[in-house]
Design a protein around this motif. Structure first.
Motif, PDB file in Angstrom:
ATOM      1  N   VAL A  46      64.452  12.542  49.859  1.00  0.00           N
ATOM      2  CA  VAL A  46      63.730  13.801  49.810  1.00  0.00           C
ATOM      3  C   VAL A  46      63.401  14.122  48.356  1.00  0.00           C
ATOM      4  O   VAL A  46      64.268  14.033  47.485  1.00  0.00           O
ATOM      5  CB  VAL A  46      64.585  14.954  50.412  1.00  0.00           C
ATOM      6  CG1 VAL A  46      63.853  16.273  50.322  1.00  0.00           C
ATOM      7  CG2 VAL A  46      64.971  14.646  51.842  1.00  0.00           C
ATOM      8  N   ALA A  50      60.522  19.309  47.924  1.00  0.00           N
ATOM      9  CA  ALA A  50      60.567  19.517  49.370  1.00  0.00           C
ATOM     10  C   ALA A  50      61.882  20.145  49.835  1.00  0.00           C
ATOM     11  O   ALA A  50      62.038  20.437  51.016  1.00  0.00           O
ATOM     12  CB  ALA A  50      60.358  18.191  50.099  1.00  0.00           C
ATOM     13  N   ILE A  51      62.807  20.375  48.922  1.00  0.00           N
ATOM     14  CA  ILE A  51      64.098  20.967  49.284  1.00  0.00           C
ATOM     15  C   ILE A  51      63.938  22.473  49.401  1.00  0.00           C
ATOM     16  O   ILE A  51      63.517  23.142  48.464  1.00  0.00           O
ATOM     17  CB  ILE A  51      65.181  20.617  48.247  1.00  0.00           C
ATOM     18  CG1 ILE A  51      65.440  19.113  48.246  1.00  0.00           C
ATOM     19  CG2 ILE A  51      66.470  21.378  48.542  1.00  0.00           C
ATOM     20  CD1 ILE A  51      66.372  18.645  47.155  1.00  0.00           C
ATOM     21  N   THR A  69      65.178  20.924  54.273  1.00  0.00           N
ATOM     22  CA  THR A  69      63.891  20.658  53.647  1.00  0.00           C
ATOM     23  C   THR A  69      62.850  21.647  54.158  1.00  0.00           C
ATOM     24  O   THR A  69      63.033  22.291  55.199  1.00  0.00           O
ATOM     25  CB  THR A  69      63.412  19.228  53.937  1.00  0.00           C
ATOM     26  OG1 THR A  69      63.164  19.095  55.329  1.00  0.00           O
ATOM     27  CG2 THR A  69      64.440  18.205  53.486  1.00  0.00           C
ATOM     28  N   ARG A  70      61.758  21.731  53.446  1.00  0.00           N
ATOM     29  CA  ARG A  70      60.676  22.621  53.856  1.00  0.00           C
ATOM     30  C   ARG A  70      59.959  22.109  55.099  1.00  0.00           C
ATOM     31  O   ARG A  70      59.274  22.841  55.770  1.00  0.00           O
ATOM     32  CB  ARG A  70      59.697  22.796  52.708  1.00  0.00           C
ATOM     33  CG  ARG A  70      60.331  23.544  51.569  1.00  0.00           C
ATOM     34  CD  ARG A  70      59.304  24.107  50.621  1.00  0.00           C
ATOM     35  NE  ARG A  70      59.992  24.964  49.675  1.00  0.00           N
ATOM     36  CZ  ARG A  70      60.003  24.785  48.380  1.00  0.00           C
ATOM     37  NH1 ARG A  70      59.330  23.785  47.856  1.00  0.00           N
ATOM     38  NH2 ARG A  70      60.668  25.602  47.605  1.00  0.00           N
TER      39      ARG A  70
END
Length: 93
Positions: A46, A50-51, A69-70
């Motif tokens: 990841v 995106a976290i 994550t998103r």
């Protein structure tokens, strides 16, 4: 710089033979979660961007790390020392 954290084998949660690993690469801005198996391993990568959130759930001796994550994918790593879990969370925030 690359940081590698390995869960404790005595923590339970299936870590006795194949402990969870979290690898954080600052240069590529990627976190990798690895769960080894008898043959091969399950690996999730990841990007930092995106976290969505990082949560540390502390137990009596050990801690679990939850990375959301998103995109809606959750990564759960069990059995890290409490100090390692705090370092992982600080590096990802």
């Amino acid at each position: 710089m690359t940081y590698k954290f390995t869960a404790c084998r005595v923590s339970g949660d299936g870590n006795a033979v194949f402990p969870d690993e979290i690898i954080i690469d600052d240069e590529e801005e990627v976190v990798t979660f690895r769960k080894p198996h008898l043959i091969g391993c399950k690996e999730s990568r990841v990007r930092f961007g995106a976290i969505g959130s990082v949560t540390v759930q502390k137990h009596l001796l050990f801690a679990d790390i939850y990375i959301e994550t998103r995109g809606g994918r959750d990564i759960i790593a069990h059995g890290f020392t409490r100090s390692d879990a705090e370092k992982i969370a600080a590096l990802l925030r």
